[in-house]
Enzyme design. Structure first.
Site, PDB file in Angstrom:
ATOM      1  N   VAL A  63      64.027  78.468  69.226  1.00  0.00           N
ATOM      2  CA  VAL A  63      62.409  78.092  69.690  1.00  0.00           C
ATOM      3  C   VAL A  63      61.119  76.289  70.130  1.00  0.00           C
ATOM      4  CG1 VAL A  63      62.141  80.051  67.968  1.00  0.00           C
ATOM      5  CG2 VAL A  63      61.629  77.509  66.970  1.00  0.00           C
ATOM      6  N   ASN A  89      58.806  82.162  62.322  1.00  0.00           N
ATOM      7  CA  ASN A  89      59.555  81.907  60.839  1.00  0.00           C
ATOM      8  C   ASN A  89      60.497  80.580  60.711  1.00  0.00           C
ATOM      9  OD1 ASN A  89      61.190  82.953  58.083  1.00  0.00           O
ATOM     10  ND2 ASN A  89      62.389  83.201  59.669  1.00  0.00           N
ATOM     11  N   SER A 153      54.139  76.277  54.208  1.00  0.00           N
ATOM     12  CA  SER A 153      54.483  76.083  53.620  1.00  0.00           C
ATOM     13  C   SER A 153      54.140  74.981  52.279  1.00  0.00           C
ATOM     14  CB  SER A 153      56.231  74.474  53.840  1.00  0.00           C
ATOM     15  OG  SER A 153      56.527  74.662  51.990  1.00  0.00           O
ATOM     16  N   TYR A 165      58.051  67.204  58.147  1.00  0.00           N
ATOM     17  CA  TYR A 165      57.622  68.464  57.900  1.00  0.00           C
ATOM     18  C   TYR A 165      56.900  69.150  57.471  1.00  0.00           C
ATOM     19  CZ  TYR A 165      59.245  73.837  55.612  1.00  0.00           C
ATOM     20  OH  TYR A 165      59.592  74.701  54.963  1.00  0.00           O
ATOM     21  N   ALA A 167      54.037  67.419  58.200  1.00  0.00           N
ATOM     22  CA  ALA A 167      52.656  67.580  59.598  1.00  0.00           C
ATOM     23  C   ALA A 167      53.253  68.884  60.062  1.00  0.00           C
ATOM     24  CB  ALA A 167      53.339  66.211  59.994  1.00  0.00           C
ATOM     25  N   LYS A 169      54.421  71.612  58.936  1.00  0.00           N
ATOM     26  CA  LYS A 169      53.628  72.517  58.181  1.00  0.00           C
ATOM     27  C   LYS A 169      52.200  72.966  58.270  1.00  0.00           C
ATOM     28  CE  LYS A 169      57.831  74.865  57.585  1.00  0.00           C
ATOM     29  NZ  LYS A 169      58.149  76.392  58.194  1.00  0.00           N
TER      30      LYS A 169
HETATM   31  P1  NAP Z   1      67.136  79.020  56.673  1.00  0.00           P
HETATM   32  O1  NAP Z   1      67.453  80.013  55.321  1.00  0.00           O
HETATM   33  O2  NAP Z   1      67.735  78.076  56.802  1.00  0.00           O
HETATM   34  O3  NAP Z   1      66.745  79.814  58.387  1.00  0.00           O
HETATM   35  C1  NAP Z   1      66.403  79.437  58.816  1.00  0.00           C
HETATM   36  C2  NAP Z   1      66.765  80.079  59.969  1.00  0.00           C
HETATM   37  O4  NAP Z   1      66.018  79.480  61.376  1.00  0.00           O
HETATM   38  C3  NAP Z   1      68.320  79.665  60.484  1.00  0.00           C
HETATM   39  O5  NAP Z   1      69.042  80.748  60.669  1.00  0.00           O
HETATM   40  C4  NAP Z   1      68.228  78.517  61.347  1.00  0.00           C
HETATM   41  O6  NAP Z   1      69.513  79.008  62.197  1.00  0.00           O
HETATM   42  C5  NAP Z   1      67.832  79.375  62.259  1.00  0.00           C
HETATM   43  N1  NAP Z   1      66.862  78.067  63.338  1.00  0.00           N
HETATM   44  C6  NAP Z   1      66.473  76.534  63.173  1.00  0.00           C
HETATM   45  N2  NAP Z   1      66.674  76.238  64.196  1.00  0.00           N
HETATM   46  C7  NAP Z   1      65.868  77.392  64.766  1.00  0.00           C
HETATM   47  C8  NAP Z   1      65.568  76.965  66.200  1.00  0.00           C
HETATM   48  N3  NAP Z   1      65.698  76.070  66.561  1.00  0.00           N
HETATM   49  N4  NAP Z   1      65.311  78.086  67.248  1.00  0.00           N
HETATM   50  C9  NAP Z   1      65.508  79.332  66.337  1.00  0.00           C
HETATM   51  N5  NAP Z   1      65.737  79.246  64.320  1.00  0.00           N
HETATM   52  C10 NAP Z   1      66.912  78.201  64.690  1.00  0.00           C
HETATM   53  O7  NAP Z   1      65.544  78.612  56.396  1.00  0.00           O
HETATM   54  P2  NAP Z   1      64.595  79.639  55.205  1.00  0.00           P
HETATM   55  O8  NAP Z   1      64.286  79.206  53.138  1.00  0.00           O
HETATM   56  O9  NAP Z   1      64.450  80.884  55.459  1.00  0.00           O
HETATM   57  O10 NAP Z   1      63.070  79.190  56.107  1.00  0.00           O
HETATM   58  C11 NAP Z   1      62.119  80.356  56.571  1.00  0.00           C
HETATM   59  C12 NAP Z   1      61.012  79.427  56.436  1.00  0.00           C
HETATM   60  O11 NAP Z   1      60.839  79.507  55.593  1.00  0.00           O
HETATM   61  C13 NAP Z   1      60.547  78.374  57.692  1.00  0.00           C
HETATM   62  O12 NAP Z   1      60.009  78.099  57.766  1.00  0.00           O
HETATM   63  C14 NAP Z   1      60.927  76.961  56.196  1.00  0.00           C
HETATM   64  O13 NAP Z   1      60.802  75.916  56.349  1.00  0.00           O
HETATM   65  C15 NAP Z   1      59.642  77.978  55.203  1.00  0.00           C
HETATM   66  N6  NAP Z   1      59.661  77.631  53.461  1.00  0.00           N
HETATM   67  C16 NAP Z   1      60.704  77.981  53.108  1.00  0.00           C
HETATM   68  C17 NAP Z   1      60.979  77.373  51.752  1.00  0.00           C
HETATM   69  C18 NAP Z   1      62.453  77.660  51.078  1.00  0.00           C
HETATM   70  O14 NAP Z   1      62.381  77.169  49.827  1.00  0.00           O
HETATM   71  N7  NAP Z   1      62.950  78.262  50.970  1.00  0.00           N
HETATM   72  C19 NAP Z   1      59.557  77.359  51.316  1.00  0.00           C
HETATM   73  C20 NAP Z   1      58.498  77.344  52.173  1.00  0.00           C
HETATM   74  C21 NAP Z   1      58.461  77.287  53.441  1.00  0.00           C
HETATM   75  P3  NAP Z   1      70.714  77.753  61.522  1.00  0.00           P
HETATM   76  O15 NAP Z   1      71.461  78.382  60.188  1.00  0.00           O
HETATM   77  O16 NAP Z   1      71.989  77.389  62.604  1.00  0.00           O
HETATM   78  O17 NAP Z   1      70.141  76.730  61.529  1.00  0.00           O
END
Ligand code: NAP
Length: 255
Positions: A63, A89, A153, A165, A167, A169
């Site tokens: 992305v 996402n 987030s 992060y 900044a 979000k």
């Molecule tokens: P996750 O399990 O790490 O999933 C994120 C996915 O995004 C992974 O498949 C990753 O691929 C992919 N990705 C990373 N860089 C990318 C790129 N440049 N282009 C396309 N895809 C890419 O994370 P998650 O916890 O589900 O998080 C989802 C969203 O929620 C994120 O925006 C995160 O910041 C936000 N969030 C999460 C939490 C939490 O507690 N989990 C809390 C607040 C906000 P790879 O595996 O190859 O890196």
């Protein structure tokens, strides 16, 4: 918009919340194009989605890469026969303090420009690129009503060790409001979910003692499930009078 009418891209769809959102949408009859860089995750998602009422297509894309995002939106348009949805996402973390003196040597270590830039590139520029390409096509081909859901987030309020992060979000929540105002006249709504601590592979990487410490700070005493975050995504898609705002789903925690 009814969930079954959603024809949209979910970025970061191979893992964690994005994977859950893609499957939940397909379970409700929606058509999803899950975009990610993780081939293995995308392939297993196709297998897992087989037999659901909706459809899950997958497309490999970074992305933060402009040409790849243009290609993604073009391909997703073709696969769905015209898009009306986008869930921004995909996200990464590269945590570190701005400055940290070494306890023994006194040498001041700093957050690298690379760690700063990578997080801004994926978490903010990625959202900008996907939103721009999606919206311009929807406007050109008149496929509105359409809806964009951004994932911010709890760190948007400023989390120590996450200057990069936080900044990105905070900016995602701000631009949800900007784009909500700019795109309303074209029939495109925006909305944002700001998750607190949620059980996904991203948080599974944390040390167990850190996980326990985090949970103690959450008034509801536990992490969220991806499905609890999906409740916010679902609300934004379904409520046609909602635009420009961010919903915090964080168990009552404040940083
Ligand atoms: P996750 O399990 O790490 O999933 C994120 C996915 O995004 C992974 O498949 C990753 O691929 C992919 N990705 C990373 N860089 C990318 C790129 N440049 N282009 C396309 N895809 C890419 O994370 P998650 O916890 O589900 O998080 C989802 C969203 O929620 C994120 O925006 C995160 O910041 C936000 N969030 C999460 C939490 C939490 O507690 N989990 C809390 C607040 C906000 P790879 O595996 O190859 O890196």
């Amino acid at each position: 918009m009814k969930l079954e009418n959603f024809k949209g891209i979910v970025t970061g769809g191979a893992s964690g919340m994005g994977r859950h959102f893609s499957l939940a949408l397909a379970r409700a009859g929606a058509t999803v194009v899950a975009a990610d860089m993780n081939d293995e995750g995308l392939n297993s998602l196709v297998a897992e989605a087989a037999g659901l009422p909706g459809k899950v297509f997958v497309h490999k894309a970074d992305v933060s890469n402009e040409a790849e995002v243009v290609g993604l939106v073009e391909k997703a348009w073709e696969l769905t026969g015209g898009l009306n949805g986008l869930v921004n996402n995909a996200g990464i973390t590269r945590d570190g303090l701005l400055c940290r003196p070494d306890k023994e040597t006194g040498e001041v270590k700093t957050m690298t420009l690379k760690a700063w830039q990578q997080v801004l590139d994926v978490n903010l520029t990625g959202v900008f690129l996907c939103t721009r390409e999606f919206s311009s096509r929807v406007i050109k081909h008149k496929t509105a009503p359409a809806v964009i859901v951004n994932i911010s987030s709890i760190s948007r309020y400023g989390n120590m060790g996450q200057g990069n992060y936080s900044a990105a979000k905070a900016a995602v929540a701000a631009d949800t409001e900007v784009w909500g105002k700019e795109l309303a006249r074209f029939g495109i709504r925006t909305g944002c979910v700001a998750p607190g601590f949620t059980e996904t592979p991203m948080t599974a990487q944390m040390r167990p003692e850190m996980l326990e410490m985090m949970k103690k700070q959450i008034p509801l005493g536990r992490a969220a499930t991806p499905d609890e975050q999906f409740q916010g995504v679902k609300f934004i898609i379904e409520c046609d009078f909602f635009t420009g705002r961010t919903i915090d789903i964080d168990g009552g925690m404040r940083l």
